[in-house]
Design a protein around this motif. Structure first.
Motif, mmCIF file in Angstrom:
data_model
loop_
_atom_site.group_PDB
_atom_site.id
_atom_site.type_symbol
_atom_site.label_atom_id
_atom_site.label_comp_id
_atom_site.label_asym_id
_atom_site.label_seq_id
_atom_site.Cartn_x
_atom_site.Cartn_y
_atom_site.Cartn_z
ATOM 1 N N ARG A 493 0.955 -1.201 0.035
ATOM 2 C CA ARG A 493 0.035 -0.067 0.051
ATOM 3 C C ARG A 493 0.806 1.182 0.077
ATOM 4 O O ARG A 493 0.392 2.520 0.517
ATOM 5 C CB ARG A 493 -1.041 -0.086 1.234
ATOM 6 N N GLN A 494 2.063 1.156 -0.653
ATOM 7 C CA GLN A 494 3.094 2.420 -0.650
ATOM 8 C C GLN A 494 2.836 3.098 -1.839
ATOM 9 O O GLN A 494 3.400 3.913 -2.323
ATOM 10 C CB GLN A 494 4.445 1.958 -0.505
ATOM 11 N N TYR A 495 1.925 2.678 -2.940
ATOM 12 C CA TYR A 495 1.597 3.051 -3.997
ATOM 13 C C TYR A 495 1.317 4.630 -4.248
ATOM 14 O O TYR A 495 2.008 5.216 -5.047
ATOM 15 C CB TYR A 495 0.398 2.576 -4.739
ATOM 16 N N SER A 496 0.800 5.100 -3.159
ATOM 17 C CA SER A 496 0.493 6.605 -3.154
ATOM 18 C C SER A 496 1.642 7.436 -2.837
ATOM 19 O O SER A 496 1.917 8.722 -3.325
ATOM 20 C CB SER A 496 -0.513 6.880 -1.879
ATOM 21 N N ASN A 497 2.903 6.949 -2.597
ATOM 22 C CA ASN A 497 4.289 7.678 -2.289
ATOM 23 C C ASN A 497 4.813 7.710 -3.638
ATOM 24 O O ASN A 497 5.787 8.451 -3.909
ATOM 25 C CB ASN A 497 4.945 6.902 -1.294
ATOM 26 N N PHE A 498 4.416 6.525 -4.925
ATOM 27 C CA PHE A 498 5.454 6.449 -5.736
ATOM 28 C C PHE A 498 4.816 6.641 -7.196
ATOM 29 O O PHE A 498 5.387 6.707 -8.229
ATOM 30 C CB PHE A 498 6.163 5.119 -5.563
ATOM 31 N N ILE A 499 3.410 6.480 -7.226
ATOM 32 C CA ILE A 499 2.751 6.454 -8.355
ATOM 33 C C ILE A 499 1.701 7.338 -8.460
ATOM 34 O O ILE A 499 0.518 7.427 -7.863
ATOM 35 C CB ILE A 499 1.854 5.001 -8.760
ATOM 36 N N PRO A 500 1.899 8.668 -9.013
ATOM 37 C CA PRO A 500 1.058 9.525 -8.986
ATOM 38 C C PRO A 500 -0.286 9.469 -9.396
ATOM 39 O O PRO A 500 -1.227 10.144 -9.013
ATOM 40 C CB PRO A 500 1.911 10.794 -9.977
ATOM 41 N N TRP A 501 -0.428 8.582 -10.442
ATOM 42 C CA TRP A 501 -1.800 8.626 -11.005
ATOM 43 C C TRP A 501 -2.762 7.593 -10.346
ATOM 44 O O TRP A 501 -3.751 7.393 -10.735
ATOM 45 C CB TRP A 501 -1.552 8.158 -12.584
ATOM 46 N N LEU A 502 -2.048 6.921 -9.342
ATOM 47 C CA LEU A 502 -2.892 5.864 -8.903
ATOM 48 C C LEU A 502 -3.374 6.122 -7.380
ATOM 49 O O LEU A 502 -2.844 6.187 -6.392
ATOM 50 C CB LEU A 502 -2.206 4.357 -8.371
ATOM 51 N N SER A 503 -4.670 6.748 -7.494
ATOM 52 C CA SER A 503 -5.250 7.365 -6.338
ATOM 53 C C SER A 503 -5.582 6.140 -5.289
ATOM 54 O O SER A 503 -6.061 5.144 -5.661
ATOM 55 C CB SER A 503 -6.399 8.329 -6.599
ATOM 56 N N GLU A 504 -6.178 6.427 -4.051
ATOM 57 C CA GLU A 504 -6.620 5.583 -3.196
ATOM 58 C C GLU A 504 -8.365 4.965 -3.849
ATOM 59 O O GLU A 504 -8.435 3.665 -4.017
ATOM 60 C CB GLU A 504 -7.090 5.971 -1.836
ATOM 61 N N ARG A 506 -9.021 4.977 -7.184
ATOM 62 C CA ARG A 506 -8.571 4.158 -8.492
ATOM 63 C C ARG A 506 -8.184 2.776 -7.974
ATOM 64 O O ARG A 506 -8.537 1.639 -8.419
ATOM 65 C CB ARG A 506 -7.763 4.796 -9.339
ATOM 66 N N PHE A 507 -7.420 2.791 -6.781
ATOM 67 C CA PHE A 507 -6.955 1.385 -6.256
ATOM 68 C C PHE A 507 -8.185 0.678 -5.642
ATOM 69 O O PHE A 507 -8.363 -0.594 -5.927
ATOM 70 C CB PHE A 507 -6.023 1.714 -4.902
ATOM 71 N N ARG A 508 -9.061 1.106 -4.958
ATOM 72 C CA ARG A 508 -10.280 0.546 -4.494
ATOM 73 C C ARG A 508 -11.082 -0.025 -5.608
ATOM 74 O O ARG A 508 -11.859 -1.000 -5.267
ATOM 75 C CB ARG A 508 -11.060 1.285 -3.707
ATOM 76 N N THR A 530 -12.298 -6.105 -18.049
ATOM 77 C CA THR A 530 -11.860 -5.582 -16.722
ATOM 78 C C THR A 530 -12.751 -4.609 -16.190
ATOM 79 O O THR A 530 -13.048 -3.780 -17.296
ATOM 80 C CB THR A 530 -10.333 -5.181 -16.575
ATOM 81 N N SER A 531 -13.362 -4.728 -15.132
ATOM 82 C CA SER A 531 -14.240 -3.995 -14.669
ATOM 83 C C SER A 531 -14.017 -2.328 -14.576
ATOM 84 O O SER A 531 -14.891 -1.705 -15.178
ATOM 85 C CB SER A 531 -14.837 -4.206 -13.080
ATOM 86 N N TYR A 532 -12.826 -2.004 -14.056
ATOM 87 C CA TYR A 532 -12.304 -0.750 -14.188
ATOM 88 C C TYR A 532 -12.537 -0.057 -15.716
ATOM 89 O O TYR A 532 -12.807 1.220 -15.930
ATOM 90 C CB TYR A 532 -10.990 -0.424 -13.610
ATOM 91 N N TRP A 533 -12.007 -0.836 -16.668
ATOM 92 C CA TRP A 533 -12.077 -0.378 -18.195
ATOM 93 C C TRP A 533 -13.344 -0.294 -18.798
ATOM 94 O O TRP A 533 -13.245 0.084 -20.117
ATOM 95 C CB TRP A 533 -10.809 -0.988 -18.465
ATOM 96 N N ARG A 534 -14.390 -0.865 -18.246
ATOM 97 C CA ARG A 534 -15.688 -0.922 -19.048
ATOM 98 C C ARG A 534 -16.149 0.180 -19.520
ATOM 99 O O ARG A 534 -16.250 1.303 -18.586
ATOM 100 C CB ARG A 534 -16.609 -1.698 -18.175
ATOM 101 N N GLY A 535 -16.319 0.579 -20.690
ATOM 102 C CA GLY A 535 -16.813 2.016 -21.168
ATOM 103 C C GLY A 535 -15.683 2.671 -21.414
ATOM 104 O O GLY A 535 -15.823 3.952 -21.848
ATOM 105 N N LYS A 536 -14.542 2.342 -21.113
ATOM 106 C CA LYS A 536 -13.167 3.126 -21.490
ATOM 107 C C LYS A 536 -12.460 2.531 -22.646
ATOM 108 O O LYS A 536 -11.407 3.584 -23.134
ATOM 109 C CB LYS A 536 -12.232 3.406 -20.249
ATOM 110 N N VAL A 537 -12.605 1.323 -22.815
ATOM 111 C CA VAL A 537 -11.772 0.680 -23.894
ATOM 112 C C VAL A 537 -12.690 0.565 -24.933
ATOM 113 O O VAL A 537 -13.640 -0.319 -24.942
ATOM 114 C CB VAL A 537 -10.915 -0.539 -23.488
#
Length: 537
Positions: A493-504, A506-508, A530-537
């Protein structure tokens, strides 16, 4: 091809394409000129050739990308974490993934396509189905046919588990195919199985491999580049930590029972004693391959004519290391990565705001400054004085036309699991168990071993959260460009310190998983995006 399944004859045809060439190479065997089902499975050589094909297909999975050198194993595992290095524009949209946009056409078509994974899985399924059926009296050149077949089966189970584990971390839910289908027309269309079901299959296959495989290799030339019990334990360690932390993304508390299983797998490796850390004086040997600390590697050595011009090194190396490239590489190391990871604490004179006096003061204060005393900084990177440093971790370039420095091939094995990785994972396990001081000791051992300035050692009074951050910093130094970084950040759960585009948020929503190429839907009506990408791809 109907659906995404391979007819076993097509699988072998594909395998033989990979296998054309010298029989001296590990991944290359002399092709068998016979029909696959009728005459192929009649000797130990047939089984070894089929197994070599399985490894070749897994290598193709990991080393393939788009038409530019862009091995997917590193694009998924490293490149997405933008703060570590930058991909420069080259017309294929690959740089888009560093901003969390996986929808660029070529990215979806290439990195959203899991076809190559299923080719490798199909080969594993063929071996698992057919090896037990080979009569012992046909294996005349094998001292112990039962042991030989068990090892073949163990490797097939390992490769299937490993392939599904790679898919699990990229897509989450994926179709489970564990049978050999004689006719793809009659093979069922399969929906995506749940992550829980996929994890259950990975664990089942890995445990079977663990039971069947020995520690020692039957053939000396197979060491490190084929699976043994050590490779299985390393896979289980990573798998169990992923399962313990990523089964429920709404919780930051790992399942400690599963963490214990990871710890047990690592202890088996450490207690066996067959692996040791490479001496720092031979630093590059680790990444050329077959070092004392290598546990499992993908063979890519020019010693057996298996080097590649599609290595991750091809995205970084410049003219000084690779004569046929220019001075402006596709990727460069971010200056922020270097200063955040390699540092010492020094007295820095500057203007500081005194809140009590409500005024600026010129004074010296302890501050973090860049320091290159750590061998991993000095040996892995060059051009440190520029804002675009070069990663030279993999720089074993061999020219097949040496007199003119033409036809270069990178001769560094793809390092999948090694001892340093396992030892660092013990710090993560300690933190999950609230054993903060133990984790500090492990991190500091690494910093001492690699010559870091003592001021960079983790203080014994540090909080658990601070130590987890330093743990990720340490893995970012030790395992830079080894395909682990992104998954480490998700687990801890250290992604917020190193990956600018991955918000909490979006992670959830599981927005770290990849979409699948819509072309895969054409012959399988049960597939869903993939659920997050439905309607985006």
């Amino acid at each position: 091809m109907k659906r995404f399944f391979l007819n076993y004859r097509l699988a072998v045809l594909l395998m033989l394409v990979f296998l054309l060439g010298s029989c001296k190479k590990f991944l290359v065997e002399e092709p068998v000129n016979s029909t696959f089902a009728g005459a192929y499975w009649k000797s130990s050589g047939d089984l070894r050739s089929a197994m070599a094909g399985n490894y070749a297909l897994v290598r193709d999975v990991m080393n393939s990308g788009n038409w530019n050198p862009s091995p997917r194993y590193f694009m998924y595992g490293d490149a997405i974490a933008k703060n570590y290095f930058t991909i420069q524009y080259n017309g294929d949209g690959l740089e888009g993934i560093q901003d969390g946009d996986f929808t660029f056409q070529y990215n979806v078509e290439n990195f959203g396509d899991w076809t190559k994974y299923y080719k490798a899985i199909t080969m594993s399924n063929i071996l698992i189905n057919r090896v037990p059926k080979v009569a012992d009296d046909l294996l005349t050149d094998v001292t112990n046919p039962t042991k030989f077949k068990n090892e073949m089966l163990g490797e097939a189970y390992f490769l299937r588990a490993f392939t599904y584990f790679m898919m699990l971390r990229v897509w989450g839910d994926v179709p489970l195919v564990t049978e050999e289908y004689d006719d793809p027309i009659s093979a069922p269309e399969l929906a995506r199985s749940t992550k829980k079901e996929v994890m259950a299959q990975i664990e089942k296959d890995a445990l079977l491999a663990h039971e069947l495989l020995p520690w020692q290799y039957s053939l000396v030339g197979n060491a490190k580049v084929t699976a043994n019990k050590g490779a299985v334990n390393a896979l289980l360690a990573h798998f169990y930590l992923w399962k313990a932390t990523m089964s429920d993304i709404n919780s930051s508390q790992p399942d400690l029972e599963t963490v214990d299983k990871a710890d047990k797998a690592i202890d088996e490796i450490l207690n066996n004693g067959m692996y040791s850390l490479t001496d720092t004086s031979n630093y590059y040997k680790t990444f050329e391959g077959l070092s004392s600390e290598g546990i499992f590697e993908i063979a890519m050595s020019e010693n057996t004519r298996e080097g590649t011009n599609q290595h991750i090194a091809n995205m970084f190396l410049r003219t000084a290391q690779l004569a046929t490239t220019g001075t402006n590489s596709r990727c460069y190391v971010n200056a922020d990565y270097l200063t955040n990871h390699f540092y010492k604490i020094d007295q820095v004179w500057d203007w500081y705001w005194n809140t009590s006096l409500q005024q600026w003061e010129w004074k010296a204060m302890p501050s973090q400054v860049f320091d290159d005393s750590d061998i991993r900084c000095r040996r892995n990177f060059t051009d440190l004085n520029s804002d675009k440093a070069t990663c030279i971790k993999y720089q074993n370039v061999v020219y097949r036309n040496p007199s003119q420095k033409q036809d270069p091939y990178v001769s560094n094995n793809l390092i999948v699991f090694r001892l340093a990785d396992m030892r660092l994972l013990k710090a993560e396990i300690a933190l999950y168990r609230n054993q903060v001081s133990k984790a500090i000791d492990i991190i500091n051992e690494f910093r001492k071993r690699n010559g870091a300035d003592e001021s960079a050692f983790v203080d014994n009074t540090s909080s658990k959260d601070d130590v987890m951050y330093e743990y990720i910093i340490e893995r970012g130094k030790e395992l830079y460009l080894e395909g682990h970084i992104f998954y480490d950040l998700l687990r801890t759960r250290q992604y917020s310190n190193f990956i600018p585009w991955l918000s909490e948020s979006r992670f959830r929503q599981e927005g770290f998983y990849w979409p699948i190429n819509p072309a895969l839907f054409k012959n399988n009506n049960k597939l869903t995006q993939t659920s997050y990408w439905r309607g985006k791809v």
